[in-house]
Write a protein that holds these residues in place. Structure first.
Motif, mmCIF file in Angstrom:
data_model
loop_
_atom_site.group_PDB
_atom_site.id
_atom_site.type_symbol
_atom_site.label_atom_id
_atom_site.label_comp_id
_atom_site.label_asym_id
_atom_site.label_seq_id
_atom_site.Cartn_x
_atom_site.Cartn_y
_atom_site.Cartn_z
ATOM 1 N N ALA A 83 44.893 31.991 -18.920
ATOM 2 C CA ALA A 83 43.979 31.590 -20.000
ATOM 3 C C ALA A 83 42.763 30.831 -19.489
ATOM 4 C CB ALA A 83 44.729 30.724 -21.006
ATOM 5 N N GLN A 84 42.699 30.554 -18.189
ATOM 6 C CA GLN A 84 41.610 29.778 -17.595
ATOM 7 C C GLN A 84 41.422 28.435 -18.315
ATOM 8 O OE1 GLN A 84 37.934 31.914 -16.627
ATOM 9 N NE2 GLN A 84 38.945 33.852 -17.097
ATOM 10 N N SER A 85 42.539 27.807 -18.626
ATOM 11 C CA SER A 85 42.506 26.565 -19.396
ATOM 12 C C SER A 85 42.864 25.362 -18.531
ATOM 13 C CB SER A 85 43.480 26.655 -20.577
ATOM 14 O OG SER A 85 43.652 25.394 -21.180
ATOM 15 N N ALA A 86 41.926 24.429 -18.392
ATOM 16 C CA ALA A 86 42.182 23.193 -17.657
ATOM 17 C C ALA A 86 43.238 22.360 -18.380
ATOM 18 C CB ALA A 86 40.899 22.386 -17.505
ATOM 19 N N GLY A 87 43.204 22.404 -19.727
ATOM 20 C CA GLY A 87 44.177 21.650 -20.501
ATOM 21 C C GLY A 87 45.600 22.125 -20.270
ATOM 22 N N LEU A 88 45.814 23.452 -20.262
ATOM 23 C CA LEU A 88 47.152 23.989 -20.034
ATOM 24 C C LEU A 88 47.617 23.750 -18.603
ATOM 25 C CD1 LEU A 88 47.202 27.399 -21.967
ATOM 26 C CD2 LEU A 88 48.396 25.275 -22.542
ATOM 27 N N VAL A 89 46.706 23.899 -17.643
ATOM 28 C CA VAL A 89 47.070 23.636 -16.246
ATOM 29 C C VAL A 89 47.454 22.168 -16.079
ATOM 30 C CG1 VAL A 89 46.200 23.528 -13.888
ATOM 31 C CG2 VAL A 89 45.692 25.520 -15.297
ATOM 32 N N ALA A 90 46.660 21.280 -16.682
ATOM 33 C CA ALA A 90 46.966 19.847 -16.603
ATOM 34 C C ALA A 90 48.311 19.544 -17.245
ATOM 35 C CB ALA A 90 45.860 19.047 -17.290
ATOM 36 N N ASP A 91 48.565 20.159 -18.396
ATOM 37 C CA ASP A 91 49.827 19.917 -19.099
ATOM 38 C C ASP A 91 51.008 20.475 -18.310
ATOM 39 O OD1 ASP A 91 51.006 18.719 -21.343
ATOM 40 O OD2 ASP A 91 51.324 20.667 -22.285
ATOM 41 N N SER A 92 50.806 21.613 -17.633
ATOM 42 C CA SER A 92 51.887 22.187 -16.829
ATOM 43 C C SER A 92 52.209 21.288 -15.630
ATOM 44 C CB SER A 92 51.520 23.595 -16.352
ATOM 45 O OG SER A 92 50.491 23.547 -15.378
ATOM 46 N N LEU A 93 51.171 20.714 -15.015
ATOM 47 C CA LEU A 93 51.400 19.781 -13.912
ATOM 48 C C LEU A 93 52.122 18.531 -14.398
ATOM 49 C CD1 LEU A 93 48.010 20.036 -11.961
ATOM 50 C CD2 LEU A 93 50.236 20.972 -11.296
ATOM 51 N N ASP A 94 51.808 18.139 -15.635
ATOM 52 C CA ASP A 94 52.516 17.015 -16.240
ATOM 53 C C ASP A 94 53.998 17.349 -16.411
ATOM 54 O OD1 ASP A 94 52.882 14.552 -17.411
ATOM 55 O OD2 ASP A 94 52.334 15.226 -19.412
ATOM 56 N N MET A 95 54.274 18.593 -16.809
ATOM 57 C CA MET A 95 55.671 19.047 -16.924
ATOM 58 C C MET A 95 56.376 18.993 -15.565
ATOM 59 S SD MET A 95 56.649 20.079 -20.012
ATOM 60 C CE MET A 95 56.021 20.668 -21.590
ATOM 61 N N PHE A 96 55.669 19.414 -14.522
ATOM 62 C CA PHE A 96 56.235 19.379 -13.176
ATOM 63 C C PHE A 96 56.560 17.944 -12.761
ATOM 64 C CE2 PHE A 96 55.425 18.735 -8.608
ATOM 65 C CZ PHE A 96 56.440 19.511 -8.081
ATOM 66 N N ALA A 97 55.622 17.038 -13.045
ATOM 67 C CA ALA A 97 55.843 15.629 -12.707
ATOM 68 C C ALA A 97 57.045 15.072 -13.470
ATOM 69 C CB ALA A 97 54.605 14.809 -13.025
ATOM 70 N N ASP A 98 57.156 15.445 -14.753
ATOM 71 C CA ASP A 98 58.287 14.971 -15.551
ATOM 72 C C ASP A 98 59.609 15.491 -15.001
ATOM 73 O OD1 ASP A 98 56.554 13.646 -17.150
ATOM 74 O OD2 ASP A 98 56.607 15.067 -18.795
ATOM 75 N N ALA A 99 59.615 16.762 -14.575
ATOM 76 C CA ALA A 99 60.838 17.311 -13.980
ATOM 77 C C ALA A 99 61.230 16.506 -12.745
ATOM 78 C CB ALA A 99 60.631 18.786 -13.613
ATOM 79 N N ALA A 100 60.237 16.153 -11.922
ATOM 80 C CA ALA A 100 60.514 15.331 -10.737
ATOM 81 C C ALA A 100 61.012 13.948 -11.139
ATOM 82 C CB ALA A 100 59.253 15.217 -9.885
ATOM 83 N N VAL A 101 60.400 13.386 -12.182
ATOM 84 C CA VAL A 101 60.802 12.065 -12.669
ATOM 85 C C VAL A 101 62.243 12.078 -13.167
ATOM 86 C CG1 VAL A 101 60.433 10.434 -14.573
ATOM 87 C CG2 VAL A 101 58.506 11.215 -13.203
ATOM 88 N N TYR A 102 62.616 13.131 -13.903
ATOM 89 C CA TYR A 102 63.980 13.218 -14.404
ATOM 90 C C TYR A 102 64.964 13.402 -13.247
ATOM 91 C CZ TYR A 102 61.672 13.771 -18.897
ATOM 92 O OH TYR A 102 60.881 13.571 -20.004
ATOM 93 N N GLY A 103 64.539 14.109 -12.201
ATOM 94 C CA GLY A 103 65.385 14.231 -11.017
ATOM 95 C C GLY A 103 65.603 12.885 -10.358
ATOM 96 N N ILE A 104 64.537 12.082 -10.280
ATOM 97 C CA ILE A 104 64.652 10.733 -9.712
ATOM 98 C C ILE A 104 65.558 9.869 -10.582
ATOM 99 C CG2 ILE A 104 63.363 8.622 -9.186
ATOM 100 C CD1 ILE A 104 60.970 10.471 -8.490
ATOM 101 N N GLY A 105 65.375 9.993 -11.918
ATOM 102 C CA GLY A 105 66.221 9.247 -12.836
ATOM 103 C C GLY A 105 67.688 9.643 -12.712
ATOM 104 N N LEU A 106 67.935 10.933 -12.487
ATOM 105 C CA LEU A 106 69.305 11.420 -12.308
ATOM 106 C C LEU A 106 69.933 10.803 -11.068
ATOM 107 C CD1 LEU A 106 71.267 13.392 -13.648
ATOM 108 C CD2 LEU A 106 70.343 15.204 -12.205
#
Length: 231
Positions: free
Chosen positions: A41-64
């Motif tokens: 979609a050439q969307s900076a917003g979606l790319v930014a949000d997807s990277l946020d999802m990646f960071a959250d996945a890493a955060v939940y792994g750290i929390g685990l």
């Protein structure tokens, strides 16, 4: 009584681990889906949000990793999560700058549709975390991240509608920057809480009903020194 407390702690840890595993799976899947959609979609917003999802996945792994460990381990895990979030926010700003210079033509329909799907996913994450939002620091960090995600998803949906209305990529770039600021702000908040927890862990607190320890004598202590300490 101590046995009952130990059972409650074990049950609580098992509950945290189960929730964090679900959150990790949801965010990992959404990262893959949203990042591909954002590129198409050439969307900076979606790319930014997807990277946020990646960071959250890493955060939940750290929390685990922190579940069942000492409060000091949990505070350190939250601190690492906060640093990761701040670095992600800086990366998002760099990506938005690149798209601003190189130019883009975001696809509004994909932005709105993907933003809506991500919103459903993150609201589900908040529902799973609701019972832990006032709990230990690593779980409070997870609650803050998911709350930020919901705000970011709403921003992407609004930006998609504005892109369709104005036929301009500017709303997409603005929401990309907005997500970056939101992510950095959340990371700094978590770092602040984690540092407070670490400071509390390092300050020894006296046990009620126990006398302070007697002075330790060394060969250098004379009788006069002992008398002064005992007075």
């Amino acid at each position: 009584m101590s046995c009952e407390c130990e059972v409650e702690v074990e049950v609580g840890n098992a509950g945290q681990a189960s929730v964090l595993k679900l959150l990790l799976a949801i965010n990992a899947v959404m990262f893959l889906v949203e990042s591909v959609t954002g590129i198409v979609a050439q969307s900076a917003g979606l790319v930014a949000d997807s990277l946020d999802m990646f960071a959250d996945a890493a955060v939940y792994g750290i929390g685990l990793y922190a579940v069942g460990r000492s409060a000091l381990h949990k505070a350190r895990a939250a601190c690492l999560s906060g640093v990761f979030q701040c670095l992600l926010g800086v990366g998002v700003i760099v990506e938005v700058g690149h798209r601003f210079v190189a130019g883009s033509e975001p696809m509004s329909l994909l932005m709105v549709g993907m933003g809506g799907l991500a919103l459903v996913a993150n609201v589900s994450c908040l529902a799973l975390l609701s019972r832990y939002r006032n709990g230990e620091v690593h779980m409070r960090a997870s609650w803050i991240f998911s709350t930020n995600d919901v705000l970011a998803n709403l921003g992407v949906i609004i930006a998609g509608a504005l892109v369709a209305w104005t036929a301009s990529p500017v709303p997409d770039l603005v929401i990309g920057c907005g997500i970056a600021v939101l992510v950095i702000r959340g990371g700094l908040h978590i770092l602040s809480e984690a540092r407070r927890e670490l400071a509390n862990e390092r300050i020894p607190t006296p046990t009620p009903g126990r006398c302070p320890p007697m002075p330790t004598l060394t060969p250098e202590h004379g009788k006069s020194t002992l008398y002064k300490e005992l007075k």
